[in-house]
Scaffold this motif. Structure first.
Motif, mmCIF file in Angstrom:
data_model
loop_
_atom_site.group_PDB
_atom_site.id
_atom_site.type_symbol
_atom_site.label_atom_id
_atom_site.label_comp_id
_atom_site.label_asym_id
_atom_site.label_seq_id
_atom_site.Cartn_x
_atom_site.Cartn_y
_atom_site.Cartn_z
ATOM 1 N N MET A 34 -6.366 -3.018 -1.524
ATOM 2 C CA MET A 34 -5.868 -1.737 -1.832
ATOM 3 C C MET A 34 -4.336 -1.267 -2.745
ATOM 4 O O MET A 34 -3.325 -2.682 -2.495
ATOM 5 C CB MET A 34 -5.225 -0.438 -0.601
ATOM 6 C CG MET A 34 -6.894 -0.095 -0.096
ATOM 7 S SD MET A 34 -7.509 1.330 -1.102
ATOM 8 C CE MET A 34 -9.668 1.107 -0.344
ATOM 9 N N ALA A 35 -4.040 -1.025 -3.422
ATOM 10 C CA ALA A 35 -2.863 -0.425 -4.364
ATOM 11 C C ALA A 35 -1.890 -0.607 -3.582
ATOM 12 O O ALA A 35 -0.893 -0.886 -4.292
ATOM 13 C CB ALA A 35 -3.739 0.306 -5.614
ATOM 14 N N GLY A 36 -2.167 0.083 -2.375
ATOM 15 C CA GLY A 36 -0.826 0.031 -1.557
ATOM 16 C C GLY A 36 0.187 1.547 -2.256
ATOM 17 O O GLY A 36 1.230 0.789 -2.225
ATOM 18 N N LYS A 37 -0.147 2.378 -3.167
ATOM 19 C CA LYS A 37 0.494 3.429 -3.659
ATOM 20 C C LYS A 37 1.401 4.297 -2.382
ATOM 21 O O LYS A 37 1.828 5.400 -3.026
ATOM 22 C CB LYS A 37 0.343 4.048 -4.772
ATOM 23 C CG LYS A 37 0.123 2.743 -5.827
ATOM 24 C CD LYS A 37 -0.223 3.394 -7.238
ATOM 25 C CE LYS A 37 -1.310 3.391 -7.984
ATOM 26 N NZ LYS A 37 -2.140 4.026 -8.309
ATOM 27 N N ILE A 38 1.027 4.163 -1.441
ATOM 28 C CA ILE A 38 1.604 5.166 -0.181
ATOM 29 C C ILE A 38 2.882 4.644 0.156
ATOM 30 O O ILE A 38 2.447 3.713 0.327
ATOM 31 C CB ILE A 38 0.340 5.393 0.854
ATOM 32 C CG1 ILE A 38 -0.043 6.246 -0.085
ATOM 33 C CG2 ILE A 38 1.174 6.795 1.276
ATOM 34 C CD1 ILE A 38 -1.783 6.515 1.164
ATOM 35 N N ARG A 39 3.819 5.179 0.772
ATOM 36 C CA ARG A 39 5.068 4.806 1.002
ATOM 37 C C ARG A 39 4.836 5.137 2.160
ATOM 38 O O ARG A 39 4.948 6.767 2.133
ATOM 39 C CB ARG A 39 6.539 4.769 0.392
ATOM 40 C CG ARG A 39 6.283 3.929 -0.794
ATOM 41 C CD ARG A 39 7.538 4.506 -1.266
ATOM 42 N NE ARG A 39 8.967 4.520 -0.534
ATOM 43 C CZ ARG A 39 10.050 5.265 -1.323
ATOM 44 N NH1 ARG A 39 9.929 5.585 -2.941
ATOM 45 N NH2 ARG A 39 11.085 5.468 -0.695
ATOM 46 N N ILE A 40 5.579 5.084 3.862
ATOM 47 C CA ILE A 40 5.118 5.837 5.071
ATOM 48 C C ILE A 40 6.234 5.191 5.869
ATOM 49 O O ILE A 40 6.446 3.662 5.901
ATOM 50 C CB ILE A 40 3.344 5.562 4.845
ATOM 51 C CG1 ILE A 40 3.698 5.747 6.375
ATOM 52 C CG2 ILE A 40 2.637 4.291 4.870
ATOM 53 C CD1 ILE A 40 1.874 5.723 7.128
ATOM 54 N N ARG A 41 6.519 6.124 6.800
ATOM 55 C CA ARG A 41 7.844 5.387 7.663
ATOM 56 C C ARG A 41 6.758 6.472 8.569
ATOM 57 O O ARG A 41 6.461 7.353 8.834
ATOM 58 C CB ARG A 41 8.728 6.087 7.035
ATOM 59 C CG ARG A 41 10.234 5.117 7.481
ATOM 60 C CD ARG A 41 10.887 5.155 6.930
ATOM 61 N NE ARG A 41 11.669 6.166 8.103
ATOM 62 C CZ ARG A 41 13.425 6.585 7.927
ATOM 63 N NH1 ARG A 41 14.045 6.240 7.115
ATOM 64 N NH2 ARG A 41 13.706 8.165 8.251
ATOM 65 N N ALA A 42 6.929 5.699 10.088
ATOM 66 C CA ALA A 42 6.927 5.961 11.268
ATOM 67 C C ALA A 42 8.263 5.711 12.572
ATOM 68 O O ALA A 42 8.416 4.572 12.590
ATOM 69 C CB ALA A 42 5.544 5.415 11.809
ATOM 70 N N GLN A 43 8.380 6.870 13.105
ATOM 71 C CA GLN A 43 9.321 6.734 13.769
ATOM 72 C C GLN A 43 9.242 7.473 14.575
ATOM 73 O O GLN A 43 9.314 8.623 14.787
ATOM 74 C CB GLN A 43 10.863 6.994 12.363
ATOM 75 C CG GLN A 43 12.462 6.434 13.248
ATOM 76 C CD GLN A 43 13.552 6.299 12.304
ATOM 77 O OE1 GLN A 43 13.337 7.131 11.101
ATOM 78 N NE2 GLN A 43 14.144 5.467 12.738
ATOM 79 N N LEU A 44 9.891 6.895 15.855
ATOM 80 C CA LEU A 44 10.063 7.728 17.116
ATOM 81 C C LEU A 44 11.029 8.470 17.495
ATOM 82 O O LEU A 44 12.255 8.251 17.056
ATOM 83 C CB LEU A 44 9.837 6.559 18.531
ATOM 84 C CG LEU A 44 8.464 5.869 18.862
ATOM 85 C CD1 LEU A 44 9.039 4.840 20.116
ATOM 86 C CD2 LEU A 44 7.480 6.876 19.482
ATOM 87 N N ASP A 45 11.355 9.632 17.950
ATOM 88 C CA ASP A 45 11.828 10.627 18.552
ATOM 89 C C ASP A 45 11.516 11.181 19.834
ATOM 90 O O ASP A 45 11.157 11.925 20.091
ATOM 91 C CB ASP A 45 11.914 12.002 17.364
ATOM 92 C CG ASP A 45 13.282 13.127 18.133
ATOM 93 O OD1 ASP A 45 13.992 12.481 18.128
ATOM 94 O OD2 ASP A 45 13.024 13.442 17.697
ATOM 95 N N GLY A 46 12.379 10.272 20.676
ATOM 96 C CA GLY A 46 11.654 10.317 22.541
ATOM 97 C C GLY A 46 9.908 10.006 22.682
ATOM 98 O O GLY A 46 9.456 9.113 21.895
ATOM 99 N N ASP A 47 9.816 11.711 22.977
ATOM 100 C CA ASP A 47 8.255 10.560 23.176
ATOM 101 C C ASP A 47 7.571 11.549 21.860
ATOM 102 O O ASP A 47 5.795 11.375 21.733
ATOM 103 C CB ASP A 47 7.287 11.320 23.950
ATOM 104 C CG ASP A 47 7.591 13.739 24.409
ATOM 105 O OD1 ASP A 47 8.318 13.748 23.202
ATOM 106 O OD2 ASP A 47 6.934 14.064 24.702
ATOM 107 N N THR A 48 7.697 11.965 21.177
ATOM 108 C CA THR A 48 6.867 11.963 19.339
ATOM 109 C C THR A 48 7.360 10.911 18.050
ATOM 110 O O THR A 48 9.092 10.454 18.099
ATOM 111 C CB THR A 48 8.075 13.419 18.982
ATOM 112 O OG1 THR A 48 7.631 14.482 19.849
ATOM 113 C CG2 THR A 48 6.786 14.075 17.508
ATOM 114 N N CYS A 49 6.575 10.761 17.918
ATOM 115 C CA CYS A 49 6.740 9.875 16.293
ATOM 116 C C CYS A 49 6.148 10.750 15.012
ATOM 117 O O CYS A 49 5.613 11.193 14.981
ATOM 118 C CB CYS A 49 5.456 8.978 16.457
ATOM 119 S SG CYS A 49 5.303 8.038 14.521
ATOM 120 N N GLU A 50 7.179 10.585 13.782
ATOM 121 C CA GLU A 50 7.378 11.252 13.169
ATOM 122 C C GLU A 50 6.942 10.428 12.589
ATOM 123 O O GLU A 50 7.725 9.222 11.814
ATOM 124 C CB GLU A 50 8.527 11.417 13.099
ATOM 125 C CG GLU A 50 9.010 12.898 11.573
ATOM 126 C CD GLU A 50 10.101 13.084 11.404
ATOM 127 O OE1 GLU A 50 11.228 13.420 12.495
ATOM 128 O OE2 GLU A 50 10.330 14.138 10.608
#
Lengths: 103, 158
Positions: free
Chosen positions: A1-17
């Motif tokens: 895929m073109a891959g035009k999405i910039r994405i970040r996933a970070q844990l904060d305690g038991d929640t993933c943002e």
């Protein structure tokens, strides 16, 4: 895929943002170009966020979401190294997706 | 065997399409069966029409924490954040964003599964100074919070 999405996933305690930045013109179909012709509507209609291939958030959008859309969502149960994906489909049927691992 | 390159490209496109469809098909059918686009709500041209399409005018709720700028210098990019205090408003399944005076007030609808926080952050276009609405759908009905955003430059490429 073109891959035009910039994405970040970070844990904060038991929640993933998850934060994602997509590239898309998000034309409403109401604007006119300099010649006075209507610019056809072209916008993302459907966005899905998955965690290890399980959908955590699914959304429908209208043309009122800003160009180059930003999306932030939070879910519980993520662990470092898990896969998070963001996928979209626009009103012309085009699709894109981006993938990252939780940090 | 020699194959025309054009066909190869079409084939690859189809394959990609297949991957996307497969990804969508792999999700729990229960969730997807219940989510259809509320087209009437997206097509409505005023708040009353939008609420009518949803089936209910939401009640005000202090449980929805709606963060929007008081003044937006650029109506084309207005950051919004919806958080729900789950002790006040439990069981949120969907969040909606509406902009009162846009041609179509409904901007977006977000469906959460269990485990997903009733939280969403995005940016929307606001055509002119008006109220923005954050609506939460729970098992017991619709709830909302609203805030006015003053726009000094229009959201339609003005």
């Amino acid at each position: 895929m073109a891959g035009k999405i910039r994405i970040r996933a970070q844990l904060d305690g038991d929640t993933c943002e998850v934060k994602a930045l997509m590239r898309h013109p998000m034309e409403t179909g109401l604007r006119k170009n300099q010649a006075g012709d209507a610019i056809p509507a072209h916008y993302i209609e459907e966005v899905t966020v998955t965690h290890n291939d399980q959908v955590v958030m699914h959304s429908y959008w209208g043309a009122a979401v800003s160009a180059n859309p930003f999306l932030g969502v939070r879910f519980a149960g993520g662990q470092a190294g898990d896969t998070v994906k963001v996928m979209w489909r626009d009103n012309t049927g085009a699709t894109d997706e981006g993938e990252t691992t939780i940090r | 065997m020699k194959r025309e390159s054009g066909a190869g490209i079409a084939r690859r496109g189809l394959l990609r399409m297949g991957i996307f469809v497969a990804a969508v098909a792999a999700v729990p059918t229960k969730l997807w069966a219940t989510i259809t686009k509320p087209s009437a709500a997206f097509a409505a041209t005023d708040m009353d029409g939008t609420f009518a399409a949803l089936g209910q005018t939401p009640a005000e709720s202090a449980g929805i924490i709606f963060t929007t700028p008081d003044i937006a210098e650029n109506g084309a990019v207005v950051p919004i954040k919806i958080e729900v205090d789950e002790s006040l408003l439990p069981g949120v399944r969907r969040l909606y964003v509406m902009v009162e005076k846009n041609p179509n007030p409904m901007a977006a609808m977000f469906s959460m599964i269990e485990g997903t926080r009733p939280y969403v952050e995005t940016r929307v276009k606001v055509a002119q100074t008006c109220n923005l609405y954050a609506v939460a759908e729970t098992d017991s009905g619709f709830y909302m919070a609203s805030k006015e955003t003053k726009v000094t430059l229009g959201g339609c490429g003005g």
